[in-house]
Design a protein around this motif. Structure first.
Motif, PDB file in Angstrom:
ATOM      1  N   GLN A   6     -18.365 -26.807 -29.239  1.00 28.88           N
ATOM      2  CA  GLN A   6     -19.506 -25.957 -29.499  1.00 28.88           C
ATOM      3  C   GLN A   6     -19.332 -24.953 -30.804  1.00 28.88           C
ATOM      4  O   GLN A   6     -20.386 -24.689 -31.554  1.00 28.88           O
ATOM      5  N   ALA A   7     -18.320 -24.845 -31.096  1.00 31.26           N
ATOM      6  CA  ALA A   7     -17.832 -23.889 -32.415  1.00 31.26           C
ATOM      7  C   ALA A   7     -18.060 -24.992 -33.600  1.00 31.26           C
ATOM      8  O   ALA A   7     -18.543 -24.632 -34.718  1.00 31.26           O
ATOM      9  N   GLY A   8     -17.608 -26.243 -33.417  1.00 29.65           N
ATOM     10  CA  GLY A   8     -17.582 -26.975 -34.597  1.00 29.65           C
ATOM     11  C   GLY A   8     -16.304 -26.877 -35.724  1.00 29.65           C
ATOM     12  O   GLY A   8     -15.661 -25.809 -35.721  1.00 29.65           O
ATOM     13  N   TRP A   9     -16.580 -27.707 -36.353  1.00 33.74           N
ATOM     14  CA  TRP A   9     -15.354 -27.870 -37.605  1.00 33.74           C
ATOM     15  C   TRP A   9     -15.774 -26.965 -38.680  1.00 33.74           C
ATOM     16  O   TRP A   9     -16.741 -27.002 -39.164  1.00 33.74           O
ATOM     17  N   VAL A  10     -14.762 -26.170 -39.125  1.00 35.00           N
ATOM     18  CA  VAL A  10     -15.290 -25.180 -40.201  1.00 35.00           C
ATOM     19  C   VAL A  10     -14.272 -25.447 -41.453  1.00 35.00           C
ATOM     20  O   VAL A  10     -13.225 -25.545 -41.507  1.00 35.00           O
ATOM     21  N   PRO A  11     -15.050 -25.675 -42.625  1.00 38.45           N
ATOM     22  CA  PRO A  11     -14.206 -26.022 -43.836  1.00 38.45           C
ATOM     23  C   PRO A  11     -13.470 -24.843 -44.301  1.00 38.45           C
ATOM     24  O   PRO A  11     -13.611 -23.773 -43.924  1.00 38.45           O
ATOM     25  N   LEU A  12     -12.337 -24.999 -44.946  1.00 32.27           N
ATOM     26  CA  LEU A  12     -11.455 -24.068 -45.098  1.00 32.27           C
ATOM     27  C   LEU A  12     -12.029 -22.802 -45.866  1.00 32.27           C
ATOM     28  O   LEU A  12     -11.722 -21.903 -45.574  1.00 32.27           O
ATOM     29  N   GLU A  13     -12.997 -22.991 -46.813  1.00 31.60           N
ATOM     30  CA  GLU A  13     -13.389 -22.002 -47.532  1.00 31.60           C
ATOM     31  C   GLU A  13     -14.306 -21.153 -46.775  1.00 31.60           C
ATOM     32  O   GLU A  13     -14.598 -20.027 -47.100  1.00 31.60           O
ATOM     33  N   LEU A  20      -5.678 -25.268 -38.928  1.00 33.63           N
ATOM     34  CA  LEU A  20      -6.646 -24.069 -38.481  1.00 33.63           C
ATOM     35  C   LEU A  20      -7.675 -24.562 -37.519  1.00 33.63           C
ATOM     36  O   LEU A  20      -8.155 -23.624 -36.716  1.00 33.63           O
ATOM     37  N   ASN A  21      -8.123 -25.652 -37.711  1.00 33.49           N
ATOM     38  CA  ASN A  21      -9.320 -26.166 -37.016  1.00 33.49           C
ATOM     39  C   ASN A  21      -8.791 -26.821 -35.626  1.00 33.49           C
ATOM     40  O   ASN A  21      -9.601 -27.060 -34.652  1.00 33.49           O
ATOM     41  N   VAL A  26      -5.305 -25.899 -34.173  1.00 30.93           N
ATOM     42  CA  VAL A  26      -4.278 -25.305 -33.688  1.00 30.93           C
ATOM     43  C   VAL A  26      -4.696 -24.592 -32.205  1.00 30.93           C
ATOM     44  O   VAL A  26      -5.745 -24.069 -32.216  1.00 30.93           O
ATOM     45  N   ASP A  27      -3.658 -24.651 -31.258  1.00 30.42           N
ATOM     46  CA  ASP A  27      -3.946 -24.276 -30.147  1.00 30.42           C
ATOM     47  C   ASP A  27      -3.853 -22.589 -29.996  1.00 30.42           C
ATOM     48  O   ASP A  27      -2.581 -22.056 -30.105  1.00 30.42           O
ATOM     49  N   TRP A  28      -4.961 -21.868 -29.635  1.00 27.02           N
ATOM     50  CA  TRP A  28      -4.744 -20.514 -29.845  1.00 27.02           C
ATOM     51  C   TRP A  28      -4.803 -19.857 -28.134  1.00 27.02           C
ATOM     52  O   TRP A  28      -4.921 -18.620 -27.983  1.00 27.02           O
ATOM     53  N   GLY A  29      -4.547 -20.785 -27.357  1.00 28.19           N
ATOM     54  CA  GLY A  29      -4.484 -20.257 -25.758  1.00 28.19           C
ATOM     55  C   GLY A  29      -5.956 -20.203 -25.223  1.00 28.19           C
ATOM     56  O   GLY A  29      -6.826 -20.221 -25.899  1.00 28.19           O
ATOM     57  N   ARG A  30      -6.026 -19.838 -23.766  1.00 29.34           N
ATOM     58  CA  ARG A  30      -7.215 -19.786 -23.229  1.00 29.34           C
ATOM     59  C   ARG A  30      -8.224 -20.755 -23.332  1.00 29.34           C
ATOM     60  O   ARG A  30      -9.373 -20.522 -23.140  1.00 29.34           O
ATOM     61  N   GLY A  31      -7.831 -21.987 -23.732  1.00 33.77           N
ATOM     62  CA  GLY A  31      -8.680 -22.883 -24.069  1.00 33.77           C
ATOM     63  C   GLY A  31      -9.451 -22.983 -25.364  1.00 33.77           C
ATOM     64  O   GLY A  31     -10.157 -23.569 -25.612  1.00 33.77           O
ATOM     65  N   TYR A  32      -8.824 -22.067 -26.256  1.00 29.53           N
ATOM     66  CA  TYR A  32      -9.386 -21.998 -27.774  1.00 29.53           C
ATOM     67  C   TYR A  32      -8.529 -23.049 -28.496  1.00 29.53           C
ATOM     68  O   TYR A  32      -7.366 -22.534 -29.007  1.00 29.53           O
ATOM     69  N   ALA A  33      -9.078 -24.060 -28.995  1.00 34.28           N
ATOM     70  CA  ALA A  33      -8.681 -24.859 -30.021  1.00 34.28           C
ATOM     71  C   ALA A  33      -9.307 -24.648 -31.373  1.00 34.28           C
ATOM     72  O   ALA A  33     -10.459 -24.913 -31.559  1.00 34.28           O
ATOM     73  N   GLY A  34      -8.438 -24.197 -32.360  1.00 35.07           N
ATOM     74  CA  GLY A  34      -9.192 -24.005 -33.771  1.00 35.07           C
ATOM     75  C   GLY A  34      -9.648 -22.347 -34.003  1.00 35.07           C
ATOM     76  O   GLY A  34      -9.765 -21.813 -32.947  1.00 35.07           O
ATOM     77  N   ALA A  35      -9.653 -22.244 -35.351  1.00 37.17           N
ATOM     78  CA  ALA A  35      -9.869 -20.797 -35.663  1.00 37.17           C
ATOM     79  C   ALA A  35     -11.278 -20.323 -35.280  1.00 37.17           C
ATOM     80  O   ALA A  35     -11.540 -19.308 -34.781  1.00 37.17           O
TER      81      ALA A  35
END
Length: 204
Positions: free
Chosen positions: A32-39, A130-131, A133-142
């Motif tokens: 749903q969030a999608g892949w985000v380019p570094l910039e 950054l796209n 990494v596991d940030w907890g609560r089922g949130y993968a990526g920045a």
């Protein structure tokens, strides 16, 4: 090697673990969030992650021998264990390997760390990290984490929000950037101070 330089990530170990443990919740949120380019990821978050996780990211070749030496001295002096994994090592682990710790995983982690350091630029490694990494609560990526925790995109995270997100990375399933305990507050304060010393990684 073109296939190895994926634009979007493969069905990796984190996603496989997600299917078994969380019935695909992590993958659904990530899509749903999608892949985000570094910039398009906040410069504050890029600097915060380096400040908190790997301050010598741009100068080492996958392994931070200085940090590893400090960690071994702390263990020898019975001052507890500290992490010595670099961003490159964490990226290799997340993309290619399974979550459970073992000596086999450590060996493979070292192998894949060398591979991505040879084939990818530092910018590419940081973008993948950054796209995914596991940030907890089922949130993968920045992007997923920024929306979930702060209701905003990763591109507009403030310095304090970025520092709070980076502060929880060592223990994302116990710590929260929006309900920080004393350890998280202390880490976030230190990270925010160190962010000014971190160069901004751009491009691939």
């Amino acid at each position: 090697m073109a296939a190895f330089r994926f634009i979007n990530p493969p069905f990796n170990s984190i996603m496989l673990w997600d299917y078994f443990k969380y019935s695909g919740v992590v993958l659904k949120r990530w899509k749903q969030a999608g892949w985000v380019p570094l910039e398009k990821i906040s410069p504050h978050l890029r600097r915060a992650v380096m400040a908190g996780e790997d301050q010598r990211f741009l100068t080492h070749h996958g392994f931070d021998w200085t940090e590893l030496s400090i960690a071994l001295k702390d263990m020898a002096a019975d001052r507890g264990m500290r992490g010595a994994s670099t961003i490159s090592m964490q990226t290799a682990r997340t993309v290619f390997l399974w979550p459970e710790r073992s000596w086999l995983r450590k060996l493979l982690e070292a192998y894949y760390t060398v591979v991505i350091e040879v084939l990818w630029s530092k910018g590419r490694i940081l973008e993948v990290y950054l796209n995914m990494v596991d940030w907890g609560r089922g949130y993968a990526g920045a992007e997923t984490a920024a929306r979930g925790y702060f209701n905003r995109t990763a591109s507009v995270l403030s310095p304090s929000q970025a520092a709070a997100m980076a502060a929880v990375l060592p223990n994302p399933h116990r710590w929260s950037p929006v309900k920080p305990n004393t350890d998280v507050v202390r880490r976030a304060e230190r990270i925010q101070k160190d962010m000014a010393l971190m160069p901004l990684v751009t491009g691939r």
